[in-house]
Motif scaffolding. Structure first.
Motif, PDB file in Angstrom:
ATOM      1  N   LYS A 147       0.805  -1.224   0.000  1.00  0.00           N
ATOM      2  CA  LYS A 147       0.000   0.000   0.000  1.00  0.00           C
ATOM      3  C   LYS A 147       0.839   1.275   0.000  1.00  0.00           C
ATOM      4  O   LYS A 147       0.495   2.254  -0.635  1.00  0.00           O
ATOM      5  CB  LYS A 147      -0.908   0.015   1.240  1.00  0.00           C
ATOM      6  CG  LYS A 147      -2.320  -0.481   0.932  1.00  0.00           C
ATOM      7  CD  LYS A 147      -3.264  -0.158   2.080  1.00  0.00           C
ATOM      8  CE  LYS A 147      -3.201  -1.237   3.125  1.00  0.00           C
ATOM      9  NZ  LYS A 147      -4.030  -1.089   4.287  1.00  0.00           N
ATOM     10  N   LEU A 176      -0.917  -4.568  -8.266  1.00  0.00           N
ATOM     11  CA  LEU A 176      -2.374  -4.414  -8.267  1.00  0.00           C
ATOM     12  C   LEU A 176      -3.047  -5.755  -8.012  1.00  0.00           C
ATOM     13  O   LEU A 176      -4.071  -5.842  -7.337  1.00  0.00           O
ATOM     14  CB  LEU A 176      -2.844  -3.838  -9.603  1.00  0.00           C
ATOM     15  CG  LEU A 176      -2.265  -2.472  -9.944  1.00  0.00           C
ATOM     16  CD1 LEU A 176      -2.683  -2.059 -11.352  1.00  0.00           C
ATOM     17  CD2 LEU A 176      -2.724  -1.443  -8.928  1.00  0.00           C
ATOM     18  N   TYR A 177      -2.431  -6.801  -8.575  1.00  0.00           N
ATOM     19  CA  TYR A 177      -2.947  -8.153  -8.349  1.00  0.00           C
ATOM     20  C   TYR A 177      -2.955  -8.462  -6.857  1.00  0.00           C
ATOM     21  O   TYR A 177      -3.939  -8.963  -6.318  1.00  0.00           O
ATOM     22  CB  TYR A 177      -2.079  -9.140  -9.121  1.00  0.00           C
ATOM     23  CG  TYR A 177      -2.295 -10.574  -8.744  1.00  0.00           C
ATOM     24  CD1 TYR A 177      -3.534 -11.193  -8.928  1.00  0.00           C
ATOM     25  CD2 TYR A 177      -1.248 -11.333  -8.212  1.00  0.00           C
ATOM     26  CE1 TYR A 177      -3.724 -12.517  -8.601  1.00  0.00           C
ATOM     27  CE2 TYR A 177      -1.435 -12.662  -7.879  1.00  0.00           C
ATOM     28  CZ  TYR A 177      -2.674 -13.248  -8.071  1.00  0.00           C
ATOM     29  OH  TYR A 177      -2.862 -14.548  -7.738  1.00  0.00           O
ATOM     30  N   GLN A 187      -3.132  -6.386  -4.573  1.00  0.00           N
ATOM     31  CA  GLN A 187      -4.114  -5.532  -3.898  1.00  0.00           C
ATOM     32  C   GLN A 187      -5.528  -6.058  -4.081  1.00  0.00           C
ATOM     33  O   GLN A 187      -6.464  -5.548  -3.483  1.00  0.00           O
ATOM     34  CB  GLN A 187      -4.054  -4.110  -4.471  1.00  0.00           C
ATOM     35  CG  GLN A 187      -2.998  -3.254  -3.815  1.00  0.00           C
ATOM     36  CD  GLN A 187      -2.951  -1.872  -4.404  1.00  0.00           C
ATOM     37  OE1 GLN A 187      -3.724  -1.528  -5.309  1.00  0.00           O
ATOM     38  NE2 GLN A 187      -2.035  -1.074  -3.894  1.00  0.00           N
ATOM     39  N   ILE A 234      -7.221  -6.086  -6.964  1.00  0.00           N
ATOM     40  CA  ILE A 234      -8.004  -5.275  -7.903  1.00  0.00           C
ATOM     41  C   ILE A 234      -8.434  -6.131  -9.093  1.00  0.00           C
ATOM     42  O   ILE A 234      -7.709  -7.024  -9.532  1.00  0.00           O
ATOM     43  CB  ILE A 234      -7.174  -4.054  -8.353  1.00  0.00           C
ATOM     44  CG1 ILE A 234      -7.116  -3.058  -7.190  1.00  0.00           C
ATOM     45  CG2 ILE A 234      -7.748  -3.399  -9.593  1.00  0.00           C
ATOM     46  CD1 ILE A 234      -6.137  -1.949  -7.380  1.00  0.00           C
ATOM     47  N   LYS A 235      -9.616  -5.843  -9.605  1.00  0.00           N
ATOM     48  CA  LYS A 235     -10.174  -6.653 -10.703  1.00  0.00           C
ATOM     49  C   LYS A 235      -9.316  -6.573 -11.949  1.00  0.00           C
ATOM     50  O   LYS A 235      -8.663  -5.561 -12.219  1.00  0.00           O
ATOM     51  CB  LYS A 235     -11.586  -6.143 -11.035  1.00  0.00           C
ATOM     52  CG  LYS A 235     -12.572  -6.431  -9.944  1.00  0.00           C
ATOM     53  CD  LYS A 235     -13.807  -7.105 -10.522  1.00  0.00           C
ATOM     54  CE  LYS A 235     -14.596  -7.857  -9.472  1.00  0.00           C
ATOM     55  NZ  LYS A 235     -14.737  -7.161  -8.192  1.00  0.00           N
ATOM     56  N   GLU A 242      -9.551  -3.706 -14.614  1.00  0.00           N
ATOM     57  CA  GLU A 242      -9.056  -2.445 -14.075  1.00  0.00           C
ATOM     58  C   GLU A 242      -7.536  -2.474 -13.948  1.00  0.00           C
ATOM     59  O   GLU A 242      -6.854  -1.494 -14.259  1.00  0.00           O
ATOM     60  CB  GLU A 242      -9.713  -2.229 -12.708  1.00  0.00           C
ATOM     61  CG  GLU A 242      -9.711  -0.788 -12.263  1.00  0.00           C
ATOM     62  CD  GLU A 242     -10.244  -0.653 -10.849  1.00  0.00           C
ATOM     63  OE1 GLU A 242     -11.129  -1.439 -10.472  1.00  0.00           O
ATOM     64  OE2 GLU A 242      -9.741   0.229 -10.128  1.00  0.00           O
ATOM     65  N   ARG A 243      -7.039  -3.617 -13.471  1.00  0.00           N
ATOM     66  CA  ARG A 243      -5.593  -3.790 -13.342  1.00  0.00           C
ATOM     67  C   ARG A 243      -4.914  -3.525 -14.661  1.00  0.00           C
ATOM     68  O   ARG A 243      -3.927  -2.788 -14.740  1.00  0.00           O
ATOM     69  CB  ARG A 243      -5.298  -5.247 -12.958  1.00  0.00           C
ATOM     70  CG  ARG A 243      -5.416  -5.535 -11.526  1.00  0.00           C
ATOM     71  CD  ARG A 243      -4.750  -6.815 -11.106  1.00  0.00           C
ATOM     72  NE  ARG A 243      -4.792  -7.939 -11.988  1.00  0.00           N
ATOM     73  CZ  ARG A 243      -5.389  -9.099 -11.705  1.00  0.00           C
ATOM     74  NH1 ARG A 243      -6.061  -9.234 -10.583  1.00  0.00           N
ATOM     75  NH2 ARG A 243      -5.313 -10.101 -12.531  1.00  0.00           N
ATOM     76  N   THR A 267      -5.063   0.194 -15.687  1.00  0.00           N
ATOM     77  CA  THR A 267      -4.170   1.024 -14.878  1.00  0.00           C
ATOM     78  C   THR A 267      -2.713   0.782 -15.260  1.00  0.00           C
ATOM     79  O   THR A 267      -1.921   1.724 -15.419  1.00  0.00           O
ATOM     80  CB  THR A 267      -4.372   0.708 -13.386  1.00  0.00           C
ATOM     81  OG1 THR A 267      -5.764   0.659 -13.124  1.00  0.00           O
ATOM     82  CG2 THR A 267      -3.726   1.763 -12.516  1.00  0.00           C
ATOM     83  N   SER A 281       0.876   1.244  -7.709  1.00  0.00           N
ATOM     84  CA  SER A 281       0.007   1.069  -6.540  1.00  0.00           C
ATOM     85  C   SER A 281      -0.142   2.378  -5.760  1.00  0.00           C
ATOM     86  O   SER A 281      -0.609   2.372  -4.628  1.00  0.00           O
ATOM     87  CB  SER A 281       0.555  -0.041  -5.660  1.00  0.00           C
ATOM     88  OG  SER A 281       1.898   0.252  -5.321  1.00  0.00           O
TER      89      SER A 281
END
Ligand SMILES: Nc1ncnc2c1ncn2[C@@H]1O[C@H](COP(=O)(O)OP(=O)(O)OP(=O)(O)O)[C@@H](O)[C@H]1O
Ligand SMILES: [Mg+2]
Lengths: 421, 229
Positions: B83, B108-109, B111, B113-114, B117-118, B121, B158
């Motif tokens: 984070k 992102l994975y 985190q 996140i879908k 979206e990953r 981004t 991130s």
């Protein structure tokens, strides 16, 4: 386990698999081979089981033959070497004293065991065939069929000493014209005229017996061959759940009692226990299934351990990568799951390929032996629950073995993995 | 943003113990671009790793954004790293069988996140470092400078509070070094706090503040006039 549905997880697994392609394939072959052996062996065992069952189908699988021989011990004033003749009257006594017996049929025969058969004549055609004197019970013990349109010997035939006979398929072929209906026609046996009442379908089963055999009522046989109350041998079948070995002992001891044979005499009576042979065969097949289970399990285990080993090596090689992932925020749990999934995946894929190959092999054997009636091999199926059992086992083993490399991966500290040389 | 008080760190090796950081006092405010310098073995990487929660310290305190970072368990450290922190290493540390964009996706994975979206981004960040057209290339198909830019995109994706770079230009020639430093300046100008370990004077001059380490203590800490690229 949301990892299971993540593209990255799979990308990961395929990434690491393709990095060590040769080694991965070799280890997968271990598991594949294990499940392959397991499925083919137990399928073959099942095929043999089915095959034997089919082979024994013509006769009750718990039937028993008993006949008289020569005594070997003196008893109650009788000398040894005395010939024993079983009598029709024995039937009632055996029935009374051995309640496990369901059916008992006294039988006489000419034309096997060295005696000469009956001379059978029909018009210009002649032949020599074995002649059996039968009780109606016989057809209940031997499960051979009488073709449609005909029947077997019944009580009335016995009561009236009817001159009727049931002929074999070969007899039919040899004495009758092609397509001719035999039922109601006459043949002569040793110059006595008999009416044909049925044709039996012959199935090779226990020991002697032939597709030329002619069955006539026991009492008619007595008149024809002057056999009196003598019985060549008893054929009997026990109730389904009876212990055939025990039944044999009981029947023998009753007969020894009736015929004054020394209880310790092993020679006075002869017996052939088809039930025991059947059970021994089944035991053999069961032993084979058990063996295949053990062999399969051990091979699968060895294969799974191999996979664990590969993963251990791959974890070592990927120390740095795992360190990077940890630095980027992978939790220990995520790292562990990754490796577990990899382990299970490899095991499962190898297992499924093994099952498919084994199925193909079993199918081919079945196809190849389809026309070999003498070869006891039918429908080599493996119960679905065995397959699922094996798959479940592999998943559990894959999971268990995967724990070792996973644990090892957990111990990797990112700082150490990332230290620049 | 970063608040370090009297921080000590020793490495234990058998019966010996090597005292590497001997009372570091150091704070960094939001938006700073700090160069950490010092001779080899002076403890630069050790300090950066502690700040990056890759390593523990023995004594003193370290606060990141007013959260005391001490004796974290592995899972918590992983979550904080994910984070709050972005890492850039001298040797890039890209995963070699993953394409540029898949490398950038990783944080992102983790985190959660879908995927759609990953991917979007990650592509945006690759675009920011000028490598959108290289998204599907493997690291082995990229030059050193490009690899480092992918690594920077991965560190930034991130949205960390702090970007930590340990000798980011150590493996690059001077032209590519400037490219990478210009990217770091650009990111810093957008408000991101950045710490760069280096032992090259001209790289340090591209930062806004230089901290010099010697024998486990800070011997110099000065604001400088940044050489803007
Ligand atoms: N894990 C470790 N175990 C033991 N000693 C270590 C460990 N990590 C670093 N050291 C020692 O601590 C000291 C400081 O190391 P560090 O990596 O912080 O130096 P550095 O300033 O980054 O040097 P360089 O410029 O060469 O990268 C060195 O003497 C090193 O040998
Ligand atoms: Mg260093």
């Amino acid at each position: 386990m949301k990892e299971l549905f993540e593209k990255d997880t799979w990308q990961e697994i395929f990434g690491s698999i393709s990095k060590n392609r040769v080694r991965t394939v070799i280890t997968m072959i271990g598991v594949l081979w294990g499940i392959f052996i397991y499925i083919t062996l137990s399928g073959t065992a099942k095929g043999l089981d089915n095959g034997f069952e089919k082979a024994f189908a013509s006769i009750s699988s718990n039937s028993l033959f008993v006949w008289g021989q020569y005594t070997s011990l003196p008893y109650k004033g009788y000398k040894a070497r005395r010939g024993i003749r079983l009598k029709v009257g024995d039937v009632e006594i055996i029935k009374k004293r051995v309640p496990e017996i369901e059916f008992i049929a006294p039988r006489n025969v000419r034309g096997v065991f060295g005696s000469s058969g009956g001379n059978v004549v029909r018009g210009s055609k002649t032949g020599t065939y074995a002649i059996y004197g039968e009780y109606p019970e016989y057809i209940k013990i031997a499960t051979s069929k009488v073709y449609d349109g005909g029947r077997f010997i019944n009580e009335n035939d016995m009561t009236f000493s009817r001159k009727v006979c049931v002929i074999g398929e070969r007899t039919l072929k040899e004495l009758f014209e092609k397509g001719e209906k035999p039922i109601g026609k006459f043949i002569s046996i040793n110059s006595i005229t008999f009416k044909v009442i049925g044709v039996h379908k012959f199935v090779q089963g226990g020991g002697f017996g032939d597709d030329g055999d002619i069955y006539i009522p026991f009492v008619t046989f007595k008149d024809l061959f002057n056999s009196g109350d003598n019985v060549g041998f008893f054929m009997m079948s026990a109730y389904k759940d009876a212990d055939v070995v025990k039944v044999e002992k009981e029947v023998k001891s009753v007969l020894k009692d009736i015929h004054n044979i020394n209880p310790d005499d092993e020679e006075g009576l002869g017996a052939f226990n088809l039930g025991k042979v059947f059970n021994d065969t089944l035991n053999f097949v069961n032993g084979l299934s058990f063996l295949s289970l053990i062999v399969g399990l051990v091979t699968i285990l060895a294969g799974v351990i191999g996979i664990g080993n590969i993963l251990l090596i791959s974890v070592n090689e990927r120390t740095k990568e795992i360190g990077i992932r940890r630095a980027l925020g992978a939790t220990p749990r995520q790292v562990r799951n990754q490796i577990l999934i990899e382990s299970i995946f490899l095991t499962l894929i190898a297992g499924i390929i093994g099952i498919i190959l084994a199925t193909i092999v079993l199918f081919s054997i079945n196809y190849g032996t389809k026309d070999l009636t003498d070869f006891p091999y039918t429908n080599p199926t493996v119960p679905l629950r065995f397959i699922f059992g094996a798959l479940f086992l592999m998943i559990s083993l894959g999971c268990l073995i995967g724990m070792i490399p996973a644990q090892k991966a957990l111990k990797i500290r990112p700082i150490e993995a990332l230290r620049e040389e | 943003m970063i608040n370090i008080k009297d921080l000590h760190k020793s490495y234990k090796m058998g019966s010996n113990s090597l005292h590497v950081l001997k009372g570091i006092n150091f704070s960094v405010k939001e938006g700073e671009l700090v160069a950490i310098m010092g001779s080899s073995g002076s403890g630069k990487s050790t300090l950066l790793n502690i700040i990056g929660m890759l390593d523990n310290y023995d004594k003193g305190s370290y606060e990141l954004d007013d959260i005391l970072i001490k004796d974290l368990n592995e899972t918590k450290a992983a979550n904080y790293r994910n984070k709050f922190l972005g890492f850039v290493f001298q040797s890039f540390n890209l995963i070699n069988y993953k394409s540029a964009v898949d490398n950038v996706i990783l944080p992102l994975y983790y985190q959660g996140i879908k995927r759609k979206e990953r991917e979007k981004t990650a592509l945006d960040y690759l675009d920011n470092v000028g490598l959108k057209n290289w998204a599907s290339h493997l690291p082995s198909e990229l030059s050193g400078g490009q690899k480092q830019r992918v690594a920077i995109a991965r560190a930034m994706v991130s949205k960390p509070k702090v970007l930590l770079a340990d000798e980011p230009t150590g493996a690059l020639d001077s032209n590519t070094s400037s490219e990478v430093m210009s990217l770091i300046q650009k990111i810093n100008n957008s408000g991101k706090t950045i710490l760069v370990v280096t032992h090259e004077e001209d790289i340090a001059k591209m930062c806004k503040r230089i901290v010099k380490l010697k024998d486990g203590v800070i011997v110099e800490d000065k604001k400088i006039k940044q050489k803007v690229l």
